[in-house]
Motif scaffolding. Structure first.
Motif, PDB file in Angstrom:
ATOM      1  N   TYR A 128       0.841  -1.189   0.000  1.00  0.00           N
ATOM      2  CA  TYR A 128       0.000   0.000   0.000  1.00  0.00           C
ATOM      3  C   TYR A 128       0.883   1.247   0.000  1.00  0.00           C
ATOM      4  N   TYR A 129       0.312   2.336  -0.514  1.00  0.00           N
ATOM      5  CA  TYR A 129       1.002   3.616  -0.500  1.00  0.00           C
ATOM      6  C   TYR A 129       0.990   4.179   0.918  1.00  0.00           C
ATOM      7  N   GLY A 130       2.062   4.846   1.280  1.00  0.00           N
ATOM      8  CA  GLY A 130       2.150   5.426   2.607  1.00  0.00           C
ATOM      9  C   GLY A 130       2.893   4.522   3.569  1.00  0.00           C
ATOM     10  N   SER A 131       2.909   4.927   4.818  1.00  0.00           N
ATOM     11  CA  SER A 131       3.662   4.181   5.835  1.00  0.00           C
ATOM     12  C   SER A 131       2.860   3.961   7.112  1.00  0.00           C
ATOM     13  N   GLN A 132       1.536   3.953   6.996  1.00  0.00           N
ATOM     14  CA  GLN A 132       0.714   3.713   8.188  1.00  0.00           C
ATOM     15  C   GLN A 132       1.005   2.338   8.773  1.00  0.00           C
ATOM     16  N   SER A 133       0.891   2.223  10.080  1.00  0.00           N
ATOM     17  CA  SER A 133       1.082   0.933  10.730  1.00  0.00           C
ATOM     18  C   SER A 133      -0.069   0.002  10.376  1.00  0.00           C
ATOM     19  N   ALA A 134       0.221  -1.295  10.388  1.00  0.00           N
ATOM     20  CA  ALA A 134      -0.778  -2.302  10.016  1.00  0.00           C
ATOM     21  C   ALA A 134      -1.014  -3.260  11.182  1.00  0.00           C
ATOM     22  N   SER A 135      -2.202  -3.818  11.218  1.00  0.00           N
ATOM     23  CA  SER A 135      -2.556  -4.791  12.254  1.00  0.00           C
ATOM     24  C   SER A 135      -3.496  -5.822  11.662  1.00  0.00           C
ATOM     25  N   ALA A 136      -3.704  -6.892  12.385  1.00  0.00           N
ATOM     26  CA  ALA A 136      -4.616  -7.951  11.935  1.00  0.00           C
ATOM     27  C   ALA A 136      -5.443  -8.435  13.112  1.00  0.00           C
ATOM     28  N   THR A 137      -6.684  -8.791  12.827  1.00  0.00           N
ATOM     29  CA  THR A 137      -7.561  -9.421  13.814  1.00  0.00           C
ATOM     30  C   THR A 137      -7.843 -10.834  13.337  1.00  0.00           C
ATOM     31  N   ALA A 138      -7.360 -11.815  14.096  1.00  0.00           N
ATOM     32  CA  ALA A 138      -7.524 -13.221  13.738  1.00  0.00           C
ATOM     33  C   ALA A 138      -8.764 -13.790  14.404  1.00  0.00           C
ATOM     34  N   GLU A 139      -9.451 -14.680  13.668  1.00  0.00           N
ATOM     35  CA  GLU A 139     -10.653 -15.329  14.180  1.00  0.00           C
ATOM     36  C   GLU A 139     -10.395 -16.830  14.263  1.00  0.00           C
ATOM     37  N   THR A 151       4.654  -6.048  11.071  1.00  0.00           N
ATOM     38  CA  THR A 151       5.853  -5.284  10.768  1.00  0.00           C
ATOM     39  C   THR A 151       6.089  -5.263   9.264  1.00  0.00           C
ATOM     40  N   ALA A 152       6.456  -4.117   8.738  1.00  0.00           N
ATOM     41  CA  ALA A 152       6.758  -4.002   7.310  1.00  0.00           C
ATOM     42  C   ALA A 152       7.970  -4.859   6.957  1.00  0.00           C
ATOM     43  N   VAL A 153       7.910  -5.512   5.804  1.00  0.00           N
ATOM     44  CA  VAL A 153       9.018  -6.350   5.340  1.00  0.00           C
ATOM     45  C   VAL A 153       9.664  -5.790   4.078  1.00  0.00           C
ATOM     46  N   GLY A 154       9.168  -4.671   3.596  1.00  0.00           N
ATOM     47  CA  GLY A 154       9.729  -4.076   2.387  1.00  0.00           C
ATOM     48  C   GLY A 154       9.024  -2.787   2.062  1.00  0.00           C
ATOM     49  N   SER A 156       9.456   1.417   0.549  1.00  0.00           N
ATOM     50  CA  SER A 156      10.321   2.584   0.393  1.00  0.00           C
ATOM     51  C   SER A 156       9.726   3.707   1.224  1.00  0.00           C
ATOM     52  N   SER A 157      10.174   4.914   0.941  1.00  0.00           N
ATOM     53  CA  SER A 157       9.628   6.060   1.671  1.00  0.00           C
ATOM     54  C   SER A 157       8.211   6.393   1.237  1.00  0.00           C
ATOM     55  N   THR A 158       7.763   5.812   0.119  1.00  0.00           N
ATOM     56  CA  THR A 158       6.446   6.163  -0.409  1.00  0.00           C
ATOM     57  C   THR A 158       5.440   5.013  -0.369  1.00  0.00           C
ATOM     58  N   TYR A 159       5.891   3.780  -0.180  1.00  0.00           N
ATOM     59  CA  TYR A 159       4.954   2.660  -0.110  1.00  0.00           C
ATOM     60  C   TYR A 159       5.496   1.601   0.844  1.00  0.00           C
ATOM     61  N   THR A 160       4.629   0.681   1.246  1.00  0.00           N
ATOM     62  CA  THR A 160       4.955  -0.308   2.270  1.00  0.00           C
ATOM     63  C   THR A 160       4.517  -1.689   1.824  1.00  0.00           C
ATOM     64  N   CYS A 161       5.322  -2.695   2.156  1.00  0.00           N
ATOM     65  CA  CYS A 161       4.968  -4.097   1.929  1.00  0.00           C
ATOM     66  C   CYS A 161       4.902  -4.802   3.274  1.00  0.00           C
ATOM     67  N   ILE A 162       3.835  -5.557   3.504  1.00  0.00           N
ATOM     68  CA  ILE A 162       3.688  -6.316   4.749  1.00  0.00           C
ATOM     69  C   ILE A 162       3.446  -7.786   4.430  1.00  0.00           C
ATOM     70  N   THR A 180      -8.491 -10.504   9.344  1.00  0.00           N
ATOM     71  CA  THR A 180      -8.684  -9.258   8.601  1.00  0.00           C
ATOM     72  C   THR A 180      -7.503  -8.337   8.860  1.00  0.00           C
ATOM     73  N   VAL A 181      -6.900  -7.861   7.802  1.00  0.00           N
ATOM     74  CA  VAL A 181      -5.741  -6.975   7.896  1.00  0.00           C
ATOM     75  C   VAL A 181      -6.211  -5.542   7.686  1.00  0.00           C
ATOM     76  N   THR A 182      -5.697  -4.635   8.525  1.00  0.00           N
ATOM     77  CA  THR A 182      -6.062  -3.228   8.442  1.00  0.00           C
ATOM     78  C   THR A 182      -4.797  -2.382   8.395  1.00  0.00           C
ATOM     79  N   ALA A 183      -4.766  -1.417   7.489  1.00  0.00           N
ATOM     80  CA  ALA A 183      -3.684  -0.431   7.420  1.00  0.00           C
ATOM     81  C   ALA A 183      -4.318   0.907   7.074  1.00  0.00           C
ATOM     82  N   GLY A 184      -4.390   1.800   8.035  1.00  0.00           N
ATOM     83  CA  GLY A 184      -5.142   3.032   7.825  1.00  0.00           C
ATOM     84  C   GLY A 184      -6.607   2.703   7.619  1.00  0.00           C
ATOM     85  N   SER A 185      -7.193   3.185   6.532  1.00  0.00           N
ATOM     86  CA  SER A 185      -8.599   2.871   6.240  1.00  0.00           C
ATOM     87  C   SER A 185      -8.738   1.671   5.312  1.00  0.00           C
TER      88      SER A 185
END
Length: 343
Positions: A128-139, A151-154, A156-162, A180-185
């Motif tokens: 995703y674009y940006g660097s917002q933190s990500a979380s997940a809710t497991a069921e 935690t991001a695994v890749g 740049s300054s403009t996008y993030t890979c998780i 369900t994975v959430t990063a920002g909205s």
């Protein structure tokens, strides 16, 4: 294609697939020197004549595509004698139907717009674009839930890979059924296939936003060899002086839900695809995997209530040498794109 005046361009975001024509006002009817740069690299410098006292730059998206793909996000400046503007261009080979700014803030870099089915042992990535933190809710099967930080695994300054592989959300003594994975909205839901079917092939490919995704095929996998022989009599004896081998693999996605059926066609439009290795039960990335080329595909979808789409395709090794050995898999009939049931 819509057009926009250069005076309204600064600070905006555009996809390469939706880049409008840019109009530049003329001055006194004489040509102007127009320059286009992308991240400081000059792409165009021309003296252009106005027509009707306006200079129009068309097909800018096509010009910017190869440069935007390198970084996914690039800063573009258009300069003319009378004015200049700097704006942001995002790589995309899809018509997303909304503005780039809205997509930038609200969506992962995938055309998948629904639930993705996964299974234990699979590797899953989200970008995703940006660097917002990500979380997940497991069921879990017992009705409980648990939150995880990611935690991001890749990136740049403009996008993030998780890494959102299901094994990251396993809890002892509980059966994971969804997360369900959430990063920002942005949100993406995954549901577990508890039958954990064997997958062959597993392919990693560049999607329409220039990032990697994985597809796990659960249908029948076939391989066939074709040998083209060129022969001549040499010294009075018939000999094959050239043998060209082509190995053709046939894959089957298995049954897909509607969202994944729309998404799976990304494989067929991708121009870079790799076979993914599985080492000690763990899915690896494309490093060490063979590049392949999709040579044929069939993707049919219907709106019948009981219809379940599944797609078939053929592919070959991209390299000239088709005789590929798997030294770490002695005794296997096929190569490492086949699962253990073929031993």
């Amino acid at each position: 294609m819509d057009s926009i005046s250069i005076s309204s361009l600064s600070g905006r975001k555009y996809f390469t697939s939706g880049m409008p024509d840019v109009t530049i006002p003329g001055t006194d009817g004489t040509p102007q020197q127009v320059t286009v740069t992308c991240d400081g690299e000059q792409l165009l410098q021309e003296s252009l004549w106005p027509v009707g006292n306006t200079i129009t730059l068309t097909d800018l998206g096509e010009l910017l595509e190869p440069y935007a793909r390198k970084q996914l996000v690039c800063s573009v400046t258009i300069s003319a004698a009378s004015t200049s503007a700097t704006f942001t261009v995002l790589f995309a080979m899809a018509d997303v139907g909304i503005g780039a700014q809205d997509f930038y803030n609200g969506h992962f870099l995938s055309i998948l717009m629904g639930t993705k089915v996964t299974a234990a042992g699979r590797r899953e990535l989200l970008w995703y674009y940006g660097s917002q933190s990500a979380s997940a809710t497991a069921e879990y099967a017992d009705g409980t839930t648990r939150s995880f930080s990611i935690t991001a695994v890749g990136g740049s300054s403009t996008y993030t890979c998780i890494d959102v592989s299901p094994d990251n959300f396993v809890t002892a003594q509980k059966q994971l059924v969804a997360y369900t994975v959430t990063a920002g909205s942005r949100t993406q839901r995954f549901e577990m296939n508890l039958q954990e079917p064997d997958c062959a092939p597993i392919l990693e490919f560049y999607n329409s936003f220039g990032v990697w995704e994985y597809i796990y095929c659960t249908g029948t996998h076939e391989v066939s060899g074709d040998f083209k022989r060129s022969s001549a009599r040499i010294g009075g004896r018939l000999q094959n002086y050239k043998i060209e081998e082509t190995r053709t693999f046939k894959g089957d996605t298995g049954f897909l839900n509607t969202a994944m059926a729309n998404w799976a066609e990304e494989l067929f439009r991708s121009d870079e695809v790799y076979v993914v290795n599985v080492v000690n039960g763990s899915v690896q990335d494309s490093n060490g995997g063979r590049e392949v080329v999709i040579t044929d595909s069939k993707s049919v979808n219907k709106n019948d209530d009981d219809y379940m789409p599944r797609f078939t395709f053929s592919y070959q090794y991209a390299q000239r040498i088709q005789n590929v050995l798997q030294l770490d898999r002695v005794g296997r009939i096929f190569d490492n794109t086949f699962d253990h049931t073929f031993n």
